[in-house]
Design a protein around this motif. Structure first.
Motif, PDB file in Angstrom:
ATOM      1  N   TYR A   1      41.911  39.659  38.303  1.00  0.00           N
ATOM      2  CA  TYR A   1      41.280  40.484  37.273  1.00  0.00           C
ATOM      3  C   TYR A   1      42.329  41.010  36.294  1.00  0.00           C
ATOM      4  O   TYR A   1      43.524  41.015  36.575  1.00  0.00           O
ATOM      5  CB  TYR A   1      40.493  41.620  37.908  1.00  0.00           C
TER       6      TYR A   1
ATOM      7  N   LYS B   1      44.391  43.561  34.863  1.00  0.00           N
ATOM      8  CA  LYS B   1      44.891  44.857  35.325  1.00  0.00           C
ATOM      9  C   LYS B   1      44.913  45.904  34.206  1.00  0.00           C
ATOM     10  O   LYS B   1      44.665  47.088  34.449  1.00  0.00           O
ATOM     11  CB  LYS B   1      46.260  44.695  35.966  1.00  0.00           C
TER      12      LYS B   1
ATOM     13  N   ALA C   1      41.414  47.115  33.899  1.00  0.00           N
ATOM     14  CA  ALA C   1      41.121  47.971  35.058  1.00  0.00           C
ATOM     15  C   ALA C   1      41.766  49.347  34.876  1.00  0.00           C
ATOM     16  O   ALA C   1      41.146  50.373  35.213  1.00  0.00           O
ATOM     17  CB  ALA C   1      41.606  47.308  36.338  1.00  0.00           C
TER      18      ALA C   1
ATOM     19  N   SER D   1      36.516  53.578  43.280  1.00  0.00           N
ATOM     20  CA  SER D   1      36.668  52.154  42.975  1.00  0.00           C
ATOM     21  C   SER D   1      36.737  51.366  44.277  1.00  0.00           C
ATOM     22  O   SER D   1      37.139  51.884  45.320  1.00  0.00           O
ATOM     23  CB  SER D   1      37.910  51.899  42.129  1.00  0.00           C
TER      24      SER D   1
ATOM     25  N   VAL E   1      35.280  45.410  36.613  1.00  0.00           N
ATOM     26  CA  VAL E   1      36.237  44.559  35.902  1.00  0.00           C
ATOM     27  C   VAL E   1      36.211  43.248  36.661  1.00  0.00           C
ATOM     28  O   VAL E   1      36.571  43.187  37.837  1.00  0.00           O
ATOM     29  CB  VAL E   1      37.650  45.183  35.872  1.00  0.00           C
TER      30      VAL E   1
END
Length: 110
Positions: A3, A5, A8, A23, A42
């Protein structure tokens, strides 16, 4: 695929200080739950997955870079996939996170 970062971190900046938010790694990325209800993810494939009211779903599809989220071949009404180019700026991310947060807060806590 890993993903994004940076994306995020932007979502974490918006939701991380909330006492009702947490999360969790899932869907190859990171999901944020609010009162136990998933609000925004995300995605491992890039971009966001945002939970919205099913009543607002079609209107959200008018936004550039959006589509109905499909999981295991099934379209998920009330979930919008936001492509990376449509959540590239901090204000774009904030707008989508707010939509997911608003809907999650409208649901009974789990």
């Amino acid at each position: 695929m890993s993903y994004d970062k940076e994306l995020a971190d932007r979502v974490e900046d918006l939701l991380g200080a909330r006492r009702d938010a947490a999360s969790k790694r899932m869907f190859g990325g990171i999901a944020w739950m609010v009162n136990g209800n998933m609000a925004v993810v995300v995605r491992g494939r890039g971009g966001l997955m945002v939970r919205v009211s099913p009543d607002d779903h079609d209107a959200m599809l008018a936004e550039p870079g959006t589509s109905t989220t499909v999981m295991r071949g099934h379209p998920m009404r009330g979930w919008i996939t936001v492509e990376p180019e449509a959540c590239a700026t901090p204000s774009d991310v904030a707008a989508w996170v707010d939509r997911g947060l608003d809907h999650a807060l409208s649901l009974p806590a789990k």
